[in-house]
Design a protein around this motif. Structure first.
Motif, PDB file in Angstrom:
ATOM      1  N   SER A 199       0.803  -1.225   0.000  1.00 32.62           N
ATOM      2  CA  SER A 199       0.000   0.000   0.000  1.00 32.62           C
ATOM      3  C   SER A 199       0.835   1.274   0.000  1.00 32.62           C
ATOM      4  CB  SER A 199      -0.953   0.004   1.196  1.00 32.62           C
ATOM      5  OG  SER A 199      -0.227  -0.071   2.414  1.00 32.62           O
ATOM      6  N   TRP A 200       2.025   1.237   0.616  1.00 32.57           N
ATOM      7  CA  TRP A 200       2.808   2.470   0.689  1.00 32.57           C
ATOM      8  C   TRP A 200       3.437   2.821  -0.654  1.00 32.57           C
ATOM      9  CZ3 TRP A 200       3.866  -1.592   4.227  1.00 32.57           C
ATOM     10  CH2 TRP A 200       4.818  -2.519   3.778  1.00 32.57           C
ATOM     11  N   SER A 201       3.397   1.900  -1.620  1.00 35.72           N
ATOM     12  CA  SER A 201       3.939   2.186  -2.947  1.00 35.72           C
ATOM     13  C   SER A 201       2.869   2.679  -3.908  1.00 35.72           C
ATOM     14  CB  SER A 201       4.588   0.928  -3.535  1.00 35.72           C
ATOM     15  OG  SER A 201       5.619   0.470  -2.709  1.00 35.72           O
ATOM     16  N   VAL A 202       1.634   2.688  -3.448  1.00 40.20           N
ATOM     17  CA  VAL A 202       0.524   3.064  -4.311  1.00 40.20           C
ATOM     18  C   VAL A 202       0.161   4.518  -4.045  1.00 40.20           C
ATOM     19  CG1 VAL A 202      -1.864   2.600  -4.931  1.00 40.20           C
ATOM     20  CG2 VAL A 202      -0.343   0.718  -4.297  1.00 40.20           C
ATOM     21  N   THR A 203       0.132   5.297  -5.113  1.00 37.98           N
ATOM     22  CA  THR A 203      -0.265   6.691  -4.974  1.00 37.98           C
ATOM     23  C   THR A 203      -1.679   6.878  -5.490  1.00 37.98           C
ATOM     24  OG1 THR A 203       0.727   7.180  -7.111  1.00 37.98           O
ATOM     25  CG2 THR A 203       2.073   7.589  -5.162  1.00 37.98           C
ATOM     26  N   ASP A 204      -2.408   7.691  -4.792  1.00 38.83           N
ATOM     27  CA  ASP A 204      -3.786   7.983  -5.155  1.00 38.83           C
ATOM     28  C   ASP A 204      -3.865   9.476  -5.427  1.00 38.83           C
ATOM     29  OD1 ASP A 204      -6.453   8.406  -5.387  1.00 38.83           O
ATOM     30  OD2 ASP A 204      -6.986   7.617  -3.424  1.00 38.83           O
ATOM     31  N   PRO A 205      -3.711   9.889  -6.702  1.00 40.94           N
ATOM     32  CA  PRO A 205      -3.656  11.330  -7.013  1.00 40.94           C
ATOM     33  C   PRO A 205      -4.868  12.081  -6.498  1.00 40.94           C
ATOM     34  CG  PRO A 205      -3.041  10.020  -8.930  1.00 40.94           C
ATOM     35  CD  PRO A 205      -3.555   9.056  -7.891  1.00 40.94           C
ATOM     36  N   LEU A 206      -6.043  11.493  -6.619  1.00 43.44           N
ATOM     37  CA  LEU A 206      -7.247  12.175  -6.159  1.00 43.44           C
ATOM     38  C   LEU A 206      -7.221  12.326  -4.638  1.00 43.44           C
ATOM     39  CD1 LEU A 206      -9.965  13.381  -6.849  1.00 43.44           C
ATOM     40  CD2 LEU A 206     -10.972  11.112  -6.601  1.00 43.44           C
ATOM     41  N   GLY A 207      -6.829  11.269  -3.951  1.00 40.03           N
ATOM     42  CA  GLY A 207      -6.749  11.331  -2.497  1.00 40.03           C
ATOM     43  C   GLY A 207      -5.717  12.350  -2.041  1.00 40.03           C
ATOM     44  N   ASP A 208      -4.584  12.397  -2.765  1.00 36.55           N
ATOM     45  CA  ASP A 208      -3.548  13.367  -2.422  1.00 36.55           C
ATOM     46  C   ASP A 208      -4.051  14.789  -2.623  1.00 36.55           C
ATOM     47  OD1 ASP A 208      -1.901  11.299  -1.834  1.00 36.55           O
ATOM     48  OD2 ASP A 208      -0.727  11.390  -3.685  1.00 36.55           O
ATOM     49  N   LEU A 209      -4.799  14.983  -3.697  1.00 37.63           N
ATOM     50  CA  LEU A 209      -5.333  16.305  -3.992  1.00 37.63           C
ATOM     51  C   LEU A 209      -6.288  16.748  -2.882  1.00 37.63           C
ATOM     52  CD1 LEU A 209      -5.326  18.498  -6.223  1.00 37.63           C
ATOM     53  CD2 LEU A 209      -7.399  17.438  -7.107  1.00 37.63           C
ATOM     54  N   ILE A 210      -7.134  15.839  -2.451  1.00 30.76           N
ATOM     55  CA  ILE A 210      -8.080  16.161  -1.380  1.00 30.76           C
ATOM     56  C   ILE A 210      -7.314  16.487  -0.095  1.00 30.76           C
ATOM     57  CG2 ILE A 210      -9.892  15.185   0.091  1.00 30.76           C
ATOM     58  CD1 ILE A 210     -10.772  13.556  -2.396  1.00 30.76           C
ATOM     59  N   ALA A 211      -6.277  15.685   0.185  1.00 35.00           N
ATOM     60  CA  ALA A 211      -5.494  15.912   1.394  1.00 35.00           C
ATOM     61  C   ALA A 211      -4.818  17.268   1.346  1.00 35.00           C
ATOM     62  CB  ALA A 211      -4.465  14.800   1.545  1.00 35.00           C
ATOM     63  N   GLU A 212      -4.292  17.638   0.166  1.00 35.69           N
ATOM     64  CA  GLU A 212      -3.633  18.933   0.036  1.00 35.69           C
ATOM     65  C   GLU A 212      -4.617  20.062   0.282  1.00 35.69           C
ATOM     66  OE1 GLU A 212      -1.641  19.293  -3.705  1.00 35.69           O
ATOM     67  OE2 GLU A 212      -0.430  17.489  -3.339  1.00 35.69           O
ATOM     68  N   ARG A 213      -5.811  19.921  -0.254  1.00 31.54           N
ATOM     69  CA  ARG A 213      -6.821  20.973  -0.072  1.00 31.54           C
ATOM     70  C   ARG A 213      -7.210  21.091   1.396  1.00 31.54           C
ATOM     71  NH1 ARG A 213     -10.475  21.750  -5.331  1.00 31.54           N
ATOM     72  NH2 ARG A 213      -8.728  21.916  -6.765  1.00 31.54           N
ATOM     73  N   LEU A 214      -7.288  19.963   2.072  1.00 31.21           N
ATOM     74  CA  LEU A 214      -7.634  20.000   3.486  1.00 31.21           C
ATOM     75  C   LEU A 214      -6.541  20.693   4.274  1.00 31.21           C
ATOM     76  CD1 LEU A 214      -9.163  16.454   4.007  1.00 31.21           C
ATOM     77  CD2 LEU A 214     -10.362  18.642   4.023  1.00 31.21           C
ATOM     78  N   LEU A 215      -5.287  20.419   3.892  1.00 30.47           N
ATOM     79  CA  LEU A 215      -4.157  20.985   4.627  1.00 30.47           C
ATOM     80  C   LEU A 215      -4.028  22.485   4.371  1.00 30.47           C
ATOM     81  CD1 LEU A 215      -1.462  18.205   4.176  1.00 30.47           C
ATOM     82  CD2 LEU A 215      -2.593  18.892   6.294  1.00 30.47           C
ATOM     83  N   SER A 216      -4.251  22.915   3.116  1.00 30.55           N
ATOM     84  CA  SER A 216      -4.057  24.323   2.774  1.00 30.55           C
ATOM     85  C   SER A 216      -5.340  25.121   2.928  1.00 30.55           C
ATOM     86  CB  SER A 216      -3.553  24.439   1.332  1.00 30.55           C
ATOM     87  OG  SER A 216      -4.524  23.916   0.450  1.00 30.55           O
ATOM     88  N   GLY A 217      -6.449  24.437   3.180  1.00 36.11           N
ATOM     89  CA  GLY A 217      -7.744  25.112   3.269  1.00 36.11           C
ATOM     90  C   GLY A 217      -7.960  25.796   4.604  1.00 36.11           C
ATOM     91  N   ASP A 218      -9.226  26.080   4.881  1.00 34.19           N
ATOM     92  CA  ASP A 218      -9.527  26.824   6.110  1.00 34.19           C
ATOM     93  C   ASP A 218      -9.737  25.900   7.310  1.00 34.19           C
ATOM     94  OD1 ASP A 218     -12.928  27.503   4.967  1.00 34.19           O
ATOM     95  OD2 ASP A 218     -11.761  25.681   5.166  1.00 34.19           O
ATOM     96  N   GLY A 219      -9.448  24.634   7.122  1.00 31.51           N
ATOM     97  CA  GLY A 219      -9.619  23.696   8.222  1.00 31.51           C
ATOM     98  C   GLY A 219      -8.381  23.580   9.098  1.00 31.51           C
ATOM     99  N   SER A 220      -7.417  24.494   8.871  1.00 30.10           N
ATOM    100  CA  SER A 220      -6.147  24.387   9.588  1.00 30.10           C
ATOM    101  C   SER A 220      -6.204  25.127  10.918  1.00 30.10           C
ATOM    102  CB  SER A 220      -5.006  24.919   8.721  1.00 30.10           C
ATOM    103  OG  SER A 220      -5.284  26.241   8.358  1.00 30.10           O
ATOM    104  N   ASP A 221      -6.702  24.474  11.947  1.00 28.44           N
ATOM    105  CA  ASP A 221      -6.737  25.123  13.258  1.00 28.44           C
ATOM    106  C   ASP A 221      -5.507  24.749  14.090  1.00 28.44           C
ATOM    107  OD1 ASP A 221      -9.126  22.805  14.720  1.00 28.44           O
ATOM    108  OD2 ASP A 221      -7.471  22.554  13.362  1.00 28.44           O
ATOM    109  N   THR A 222      -4.728  23.811  13.572  1.00 30.85           N
ATOM    110  CA  THR A 222      -3.475  23.497  14.242  1.00 30.85           C
ATOM    111  C   THR A 222      -2.337  24.030  13.394  1.00 30.85           C
ATOM    112  OG1 THR A 222      -3.333  21.371  13.124  1.00 30.85           O
ATOM    113  CG2 THR A 222      -4.422  21.405  15.259  1.00 30.85           C
ATOM    114  N   SER A 223      -1.322  24.500  14.024  1.00 33.14           N
ATOM    115  CA  SER A 223      -0.192  25.010  13.271  1.00 33.14           C
ATOM    116  C   SER A 223       0.728  23.867  13.010  1.00 33.14           C
ATOM    117  CB  SER A 223       0.495  26.126  14.036  1.00 33.14           C
ATOM    118  OG  SER A 223       1.032  25.631  15.206  1.00 33.14           O
TER     119      SER A 223
END
Ligand SMILES: [Zn+2]
Ligand SMILES: [Zn+2]
Length: 124
Positions: free
Chosen positions: A100-124
């Motif tokens: 599993s660690w060798s498998v990339t999921d571009p869509l999942g990564d994109l969602i994760a990036e949006r979550l990280l850079s979005g307004d849901g970042s209440d932790t620094s």
């Protein structure tokens, strides 16, 4: 390696009662050949290290054949030498293609990036 893009519809007739919508199942494995079964995770067992329930299928449409099986987890682990973090493979045992660690999921990564850079970042 990219994630396999196979999607299939869960059969309401023989799927376990505990399977709830979404009724579409996505293959979670890395890309593999057409003769190898796709595998979609259905339900974790208790305890979580016990064999989980998976949906396996080959083919599409009327040619599809499938089975539901309880399968032990792949025993492979990846230890990060720098941090000592150990990751367990998230696929069923004897799966085709890489772990599993060798498998990339571009869509999942994109969602994760949006979550990280979005307004849901209440932790620094
Ligand atoms: Zn697949
Ligand atoms: Zn594995």
């Amino acid at each position: 390696m990219l994630q396999c893009t196979a999607v299939t519809q869960a059969p309401p007739s023989d799927a376990p009662d505990t399977v709830v919508p979404p009724s579409f199942l996505l293959c979670e494995l890395g890309e593999h050949d057409a003769f190898t079964e796709h595998a979609a995770f259905l339900r974790a067992a208790e305890p979580s290290s016990a064999p989980a329930l998976w949906f396996f299928w080959t083919g599409t449409g009327p040619d599809r054949s499938h089975r539901v099986a309880s399968v032990p987890w792949c025993p492979a682990v990846l230890r990060h030498l720098g941090t000592g973090v150990v990751r367990q493979c998230a696929f069923p045992d004897h799966h085709p293609a890489p772990h599993s660690w060798s498998v990339t999921d571009p869509l999942g990564d994109l969602i994760a990036e949006r979550l990280l850079s979005g307004d849901g970042s209440d932790t620094s």
